[in-house]
Design a protein around this motif. Structure first.
Motif, PDB file in Angstrom:
ATOM      1  N   TYR A 203       6.470  10.933 -25.788  1.00 46.53           N
ATOM      2  CA  TYR A 203       7.186   9.919 -26.347  1.00 46.53           C
ATOM      3  C   TYR A 203       6.777   8.604 -25.363  1.00 46.53           C
ATOM      4  CZ  TYR A 203      11.211   6.576 -26.561  1.00 46.53           C
ATOM      5  OH  TYR A 203      12.211   5.529 -26.921  1.00 46.53           O
ATOM      6  N   ALA A 204       7.485   8.747 -24.081  1.00 48.17           N
ATOM      7  CA  ALA A 204       7.205   7.824 -23.009  1.00 48.17           C
ATOM      8  C   ALA A 204       6.826   8.548 -21.835  1.00 48.17           C
ATOM      9  CB  ALA A 204       8.276   6.739 -23.112  1.00 48.17           C
ATOM     10  N   SER A 205       5.691   8.655 -21.309  1.00 52.78           N
ATOM     11  CA  SER A 205       5.193   9.642 -20.469  1.00 52.78           C
ATOM     12  C   SER A 205       5.719   9.361 -19.000  1.00 52.78           C
ATOM     13  CB  SER A 205       3.475   9.610 -20.322  1.00 52.78           C
ATOM     14  OG  SER A 205       3.214  10.021 -21.731  1.00 52.78           O
ATOM     15  N   SER A 206       6.167   8.116 -18.508  1.00 50.72           N
ATOM     16  CA  SER A 206       6.381   7.956 -17.465  1.00 50.72           C
ATOM     17  C   SER A 206       8.114   8.108 -17.194  1.00 50.72           C
ATOM     18  CB  SER A 206       6.357   6.440 -16.862  1.00 50.72           C
ATOM     19  OG  SER A 206       7.135   5.354 -17.348  1.00 50.72           O
ATOM     20  N   LEU A 207       8.722   8.607 -18.468  1.00 52.70           N
ATOM     21  CA  LEU A 207      10.108   8.694 -18.335  1.00 52.70           C
ATOM     22  C   LEU A 207      10.384  10.179 -19.025  1.00 52.70           C
ATOM     23  CD1 LEU A 207      10.899   5.390 -20.224  1.00 52.70           C
ATOM     24  CD2 LEU A 207      11.491   5.946 -18.045  1.00 52.70           C
ATOM     25  N   ASP A 208       9.699  10.700 -19.908  1.00 53.44           N
ATOM     26  CA  ASP A 208      10.067  11.903 -20.224  1.00 53.44           C
ATOM     27  C   ASP A 208      10.329  12.990 -19.427  1.00 53.44           C
ATOM     28  OD1 ASP A 208       9.572  10.820 -22.865  1.00 53.44           O
ATOM     29  OD2 ASP A 208       7.228  11.802 -22.855  1.00 53.44           O
ATOM     30  N   GLN A 209      11.131  14.047 -19.292  1.00 52.14           N
ATOM     31  CA  GLN A 209      11.452  15.037 -18.537  1.00 52.14           C
ATOM     32  C   GLN A 209      12.151  16.095 -19.566  1.00 52.14           C
ATOM     33  OE1 GLN A 209      11.164  17.543 -15.371  1.00 52.14           O
ATOM     34  NE2 GLN A 209      10.033  15.632 -16.054  1.00 52.14           N
ATOM     35  N   GLY A 210      11.640  17.576 -19.536  1.00 51.01           N
ATOM     36  CA  GLY A 210      12.079  18.412 -20.013  1.00 51.01           C
ATOM     37  C   GLY A 210      13.470  19.064 -19.292  1.00 51.01           C
ATOM     38  N   GLY A 211      14.376  19.689 -19.832  1.00 52.71           N
ATOM     39  CA  GLY A 211      15.385  20.280 -18.967  1.00 52.71           C
ATOM     40  C   GLY A 211      16.409  21.327 -20.039  1.00 52.71           C
ATOM     41  N   PRO A 212      17.304  21.775 -19.354  1.00 53.90           N
ATOM     42  CA  PRO A 212      17.915  22.753 -20.212  1.00 53.90           C
ATOM     43  C   PRO A 212      19.582  22.144 -20.480  1.00 53.90           C
ATOM     44  CG  PRO A 212      18.386  23.267 -17.821  1.00 53.90           C
ATOM     45  CD  PRO A 212      17.459  22.084 -17.872  1.00 53.90           C
ATOM     46  N   ILE A 213      19.891  22.942 -21.750  1.00 53.18           N
ATOM     47  CA  ILE A 213      21.325  22.551 -22.281  1.00 53.18           C
ATOM     48  C   ILE A 213      21.912  24.055 -22.337  1.00 53.18           C
ATOM     49  CG2 ILE A 213      22.635  21.986 -24.178  1.00 53.18           C
ATOM     50  CD1 ILE A 213      20.593  19.749 -24.782  1.00 53.18           C
ATOM     51  N   ALA A 214      23.020  24.151 -21.869  1.00 57.24           N
ATOM     52  CA  ALA A 214      23.931  25.293 -21.747  1.00 57.24           C
ATOM     53  C   ALA A 214      25.398  25.284 -21.676  1.00 57.24           C
ATOM     54  CB  ALA A 214      23.356  26.353 -20.719  1.00 57.24           C
ATOM     55  N   GLY A 215      26.153  26.359 -21.409  1.00 61.67           N
ATOM     56  CA  GLY A 215      27.512  26.175 -21.352  1.00 61.67           C
ATOM     57  C   GLY A 215      27.898  25.699 -20.196  1.00 61.67           C
ATOM     58  N   ASP A 216      27.342  26.146 -19.028  1.00 59.35           N
ATOM     59  CA  ASP A 216      27.925  25.555 -17.404  1.00 59.35           C
ATOM     60  C   ASP A 216      27.002  25.398 -16.674  1.00 59.35           C
ATOM     61  OD1 ASP A 216      27.227  27.973 -16.606  1.00 59.35           O
ATOM     62  OD2 ASP A 216      29.155  28.980 -17.116  1.00 59.35           O
ATOM     63  N   ALA A 217      27.220  24.745 -15.612  1.00 59.29           N
ATOM     64  CA  ALA A 217      26.311  24.484 -14.281  1.00 59.29           C
ATOM     65  C   ALA A 217      25.528  25.544 -13.873  1.00 59.29           C
ATOM     66  CB  ALA A 217      26.958  23.899 -13.403  1.00 59.29           C
ATOM     67  N   GLU A 218      26.216  26.654 -13.786  1.00 58.10           N
ATOM     68  CA  GLU A 218      25.466  28.109 -13.271  1.00 58.10           C
ATOM     69  C   GLU A 218      24.308  28.222 -14.322  1.00 58.10           C
ATOM     70  OE1 GLU A 218      27.618  31.667 -12.909  1.00 58.10           O
ATOM     71  OE2 GLU A 218      26.317  32.510 -11.691  1.00 58.10           O
ATOM     72  N   ASP A 219      24.805  28.274 -15.627  1.00 56.53           N
ATOM     73  CA  ASP A 219      23.691  28.623 -16.575  1.00 56.53           C
ATOM     74  C   ASP A 219      22.538  27.466 -16.214  1.00 56.53           C
ATOM     75  OD1 ASP A 219      25.122  30.603 -17.402  1.00 56.53           O
ATOM     76  OD2 ASP A 219      25.665  29.729 -19.379  1.00 56.53           O
ATOM     77  N   LEU A 220      22.941  26.251 -16.339  1.00 66.94           N
ATOM     78  CA  LEU A 220      21.820  25.272 -15.969  1.00 66.94           C
ATOM     79  C   LEU A 220      20.896  25.661 -14.758  1.00 66.94           C
ATOM     80  CD1 LEU A 220      23.674  22.000 -16.527  1.00 66.94           C
ATOM     81  CD2 LEU A 220      22.274  23.178 -18.447  1.00 66.94           C
ATOM     82  N   ALA A 221      21.490  26.300 -13.830  1.00 70.23           N
ATOM     83  CA  ALA A 221      20.648  26.383 -12.483  1.00 70.23           C
ATOM     84  C   ALA A 221      19.567  27.683 -12.677  1.00 70.23           C
ATOM     85  CB  ALA A 221      21.662  26.763 -11.546  1.00 70.23           C
ATOM     86  N   LEU A 222      20.324  28.547 -13.511  1.00 72.49           N
ATOM     87  CA  LEU A 222      19.287  29.581 -13.798  1.00 72.49           C
ATOM     88  C   LEU A 222      18.170  29.271 -14.651  1.00 72.49           C
ATOM     89  CD1 LEU A 222      22.455  32.200 -14.590  1.00 72.49           C
ATOM     90  CD2 LEU A 222      20.457  32.695 -12.690  1.00 72.49           C
ATOM     91  N   LEU A 223      18.636  28.359 -15.572  1.00 72.27           N
ATOM     92  CA  LEU A 223      17.473  28.023 -16.699  1.00 72.27           C
ATOM     93  C   LEU A 223      16.446  27.238 -15.772  1.00 72.27           C
ATOM     94  CD1 LEU A 223      19.812  27.352 -19.507  1.00 72.27           C
ATOM     95  CD2 LEU A 223      17.853  29.147 -19.637  1.00 72.27           C
ATOM     96  N   LEU A 224      16.879  26.380 -14.971  1.00 72.46           N
ATOM     97  CA  LEU A 224      16.068  25.497 -14.173  1.00 72.46           C
ATOM     98  C   LEU A 224      14.890  26.504 -13.330  1.00 72.46           C
ATOM     99  CD1 LEU A 224      15.094  22.705 -13.755  1.00 72.46           C
ATOM    100  CD2 LEU A 224      16.811  22.551 -11.573  1.00 72.46           C
ATOM    101  N   ASN A 225      15.688  27.268 -12.805  1.00 73.99           N
ATOM    102  CA  ASN A 225      14.836  28.217 -12.038  1.00 73.99           C
ATOM    103  C   ASN A 225      13.748  28.814 -12.750  1.00 73.99           C
ATOM    104  OD1 ASN A 225      16.320  28.243  -9.598  1.00 73.99           O
ATOM    105  ND2 ASN A 225      17.345  30.249  -9.950  1.00 73.99           N
ATOM    106  N   ALA A 226      13.815  29.163 -13.918  1.00 75.90           N
ATOM    107  CA  ALA A 226      12.630  29.414 -14.638  1.00 75.90           C
ATOM    108  C   ALA A 226      11.748  28.325 -15.336  1.00 75.90           C
ATOM    109  CB  ALA A 226      13.222  30.391 -16.065  1.00 75.90           C
TER     110      ALA A 226
END
Lengths: 485, 95
Positions: A203-226
């Motif tokens: 969409y806008a290449s200097s701004l776009d960034q992928g990331g996770p959505i989950a129930g809590d912060a620990e889950d986000l950390a596990l997903l970001l690791n991958a």
């Protein structure tokens, strides 16, 4: 089963309390029963999901499982998936079967996760309510008369309804954090360049960034690791040492300082949301963090700067959809010009066309310096504000959104009213910073609010620590919507 | 209106988007709303400030000039509306 966190699910899978195939069938069953009303999915990949789950079970039996092996998840329909429709929420790509997997999809498959489908979204990630999707609006599971936010509304709604325990998203101006806030789930936008954009429709290449959505912060950390890591196929992917984003979670917040920008608390902020955010600040203070009042004086220019830069980049990125190599082609074109013009007019929805036209305007002869170059200079002012603030504080805290979810149609007739949904989130993208949204309790109308935490570049681990500690003190992230099942 | 009907026609030409008959005034009104919003930037003092195109001020990384991908054009052309002999077909351009 569907209310467990990723860590709890992994523990159950490891102890053989249930198999990945059973867990995947459970998620697919919930999608079958509930998603007809919510419309959070565009595609269900049942057969490939069950095959991936069977392979994950074998991996668990063989003792080769990682922390996410066998856990179902969904991808925002912006990530290319080989052999499976990748529509980006658009009629333009209604026939697009990607010939390859996005790097994010590959990395999550290598971790052993099971993709159950592709989630609905605002067309080409342009929207804050999911009302611009060609595949119909998504309903907010907290109250199905209300929007789920956008553009990652399908992923946020699917996680909120516990159809899947996790999902991917993308965030160009708030598109992970805003729907996470409106649906009452946790969402992380990593530092720009942390997660590969290869195979993530631009969409806008200097701004776009992928990331996770989950129930809590620990889950986000596990997903970001991958998900995180350098990718030579993405020229903006940043080279960093691999790190474990869970490593600081257990650390307390004593000695940490969080900044509260006075610009976040203006007339546009709903009083009921403000009260929840103030309560969250009190929770952070009880955890030992010190509140520091700060100023981000140029933040008020973030929305205008964003709506020059993002449309400019969008008008360039979306030039590729011309009806020639892939995507929608109009019937019986008279000549090449007619083919381009009608294919694009028919394939794109109103908001996408609007942003392409705005981008064309600000890049056109005579306006480039006045709009585009000026917006890029303002972008630096905004980034410098954050840099100065982080000399005083470890992270910044405030509301994710100025209000809770709104009713369908309430803002869709006025583009600027819709754009202002992202008044607290776009500055973060302009500066390329990591930020997350956490459930912060219900407002007076019973709908969820979101606490936004913003970190220094590449400081996701500390941000997740603050978020995790906050969630040890609060129960908002366990507030599951009441659904018929 | 900060955007005129003439501007809309020019933008549609540049962006190769046909503007549907009857929708012109809606487009002009919405585009004007957005251009009025971003016009606020004109009041910001930016003299001497370097434009920022990448959040990390990162420049594009150059790769060695080597062939690293295999030829998958046949696979990619399966996505095309019309091809022949490995070429994409479009309406005749030169009479």
């Amino acid at each position: 089963m569907h209310t467990l966190s990723l860590a709890a699910l992994a523990a159950c899978l490891a102890k053989r309390e249930f198999s990945s195939v059973e867990l995947t069938r459970h998620c697919l069953d919930r999608i079958d029963r509930l998603d007809g009303h919510l419309n959070s999915f565009i595609t269900i990949s049942r057969d490939s999901a069950l095959a991936q789950a069977a392979a994950a079970d074998q991996r668990i039996r063989d003792g080769r499982a990682g922390p996410l092996t066998g856990i179902p998840y969904a991808n925002k329909d912006i990530f290319c998936t080989a052999g499976i429709l990748t529509s980006c929420g658009s009629k333009m790509l209604a026939n697009f079967i990607a010939p390859y997997d996005a790097t994010v999809v590959t990395r999550l498959a290598e971790a052993g996760m099971v993709m159950v489908g592709k989630t609905n979204m605002d067309e080409f990630a342009m929207g804050s309510s999911n009302e611009t999707s060609h595949y119909g609006t998504v309903r907010n599971p907290r109250n199905t008369e209300y929007v789920p936010g956008g553009s990652t509304g399908g992923s946020a709604a699917a996680v909120a309804a516990r159809l899947v325990p996790a999902a991917t998203g993308t965030d160009t101006g708030g598109s992970i954090r805003q729907p996470a806030a409106l649906c009452g789930v946790s969402g992380l936008k990593p530092t720009y360049g942390r997660v590969s954009r290869w195979g993530m429709i631009a969409y806008a290449s200097s701004l776009d960034q992928g990331g996770p959505i989950a129930g809590d912060a620990e889950d986000l950390a596990l997903l970001l690791n991958a998900m995180a890591g350098h990718d030579p196929r993405d020229g903006t992917s940043v080279r960093r040492e691999d790190e474990d984003f869970t490593r600081l979670l257990a650390g307390d917040l004593r000695g940490m300082r969080f900044g509260v920008p006075r610009e976040f608390f203006t007339d546009g902020l709903d009083a009921s949301v403000a009260a929840r955010i103030e309560a969250a600040f009190a929770d952070l203070t009880r955890l030992g963090a010190e509140r520091v009042d700060i100023s981000l004086p140029n933040m008020r220019h973030a929305i205008p700067a964003y709506y020059v830069i993002a449309p400019a980049e969008c008008s360039s990125n979306l030039a590729r959809y011309d009806g020639v190599r892939f995507g929608h082609r109009c019937a019986a074109p008279r000549d090449l010009e007619d083919l381009y013009r009608r294919s694009r007019a028919e394939g794109f929805g109103t908001e996408v066309k609007r942003r392409i036209l705005v981008g064309t305007y600000v890049l056109s002869h005579g306006y480039y310096d006045a709009y585009y170059l000026r917006a890029q200079r303002v972008r630096r002012l905004i980034s410098e504000d954050f840099r100065r603030a982080f000399e005083q504080v470890d992270f910044i805290a405030g509301p994710t959104t100025p209000d809770t979810a709104f009713r369908f149609g309430e803002k869709s007739s006025d583009p600027v009213a819709m754009y202002l949904c992202d008044v607290y989130t776009t500055a973060v993208n302009l500066a390329g910073l990591p930020a997350l949204s956490l459930p912060a309790g219900r407002a007076g109308n019973g709908l969820p609010t979101g606490l936004q935490l913003i970190g220094r570049p590449f400081d996701e681990a500390r941000l997740l620590q603050a978020a995790h500690q906050f969630q040890q003190q609060t129960t908002w992230h366990r507030d599951v919507p009441q659904l018929p099942l | 209106m900060s955007v005129t009907q003439h501007d809309l026609e020019r933008l549609g030409d540049l962006a190769r988007i046909a503007i549907a008959v009857g929708q012109e005034s809606d487009h002009v009104a919405a585009l004007s709303r957005v251009i009025d919003l971003v016009a606020e930037l004109q009041a910001v003092a930016v003299a001497g400030v370097e434009p920022m195109s990448n959040p990390h001020d990162q420049t594009a990384e150059l790769r060695p000039d080597l062939v690293t991908e295999t030829d998958r054009s046949a696979l990619f052309q399966q996505l095309a509306p019309a091809t022949r002999n490995g070429l994409y077909l479009v309406p005749q351009v030169i009479g």
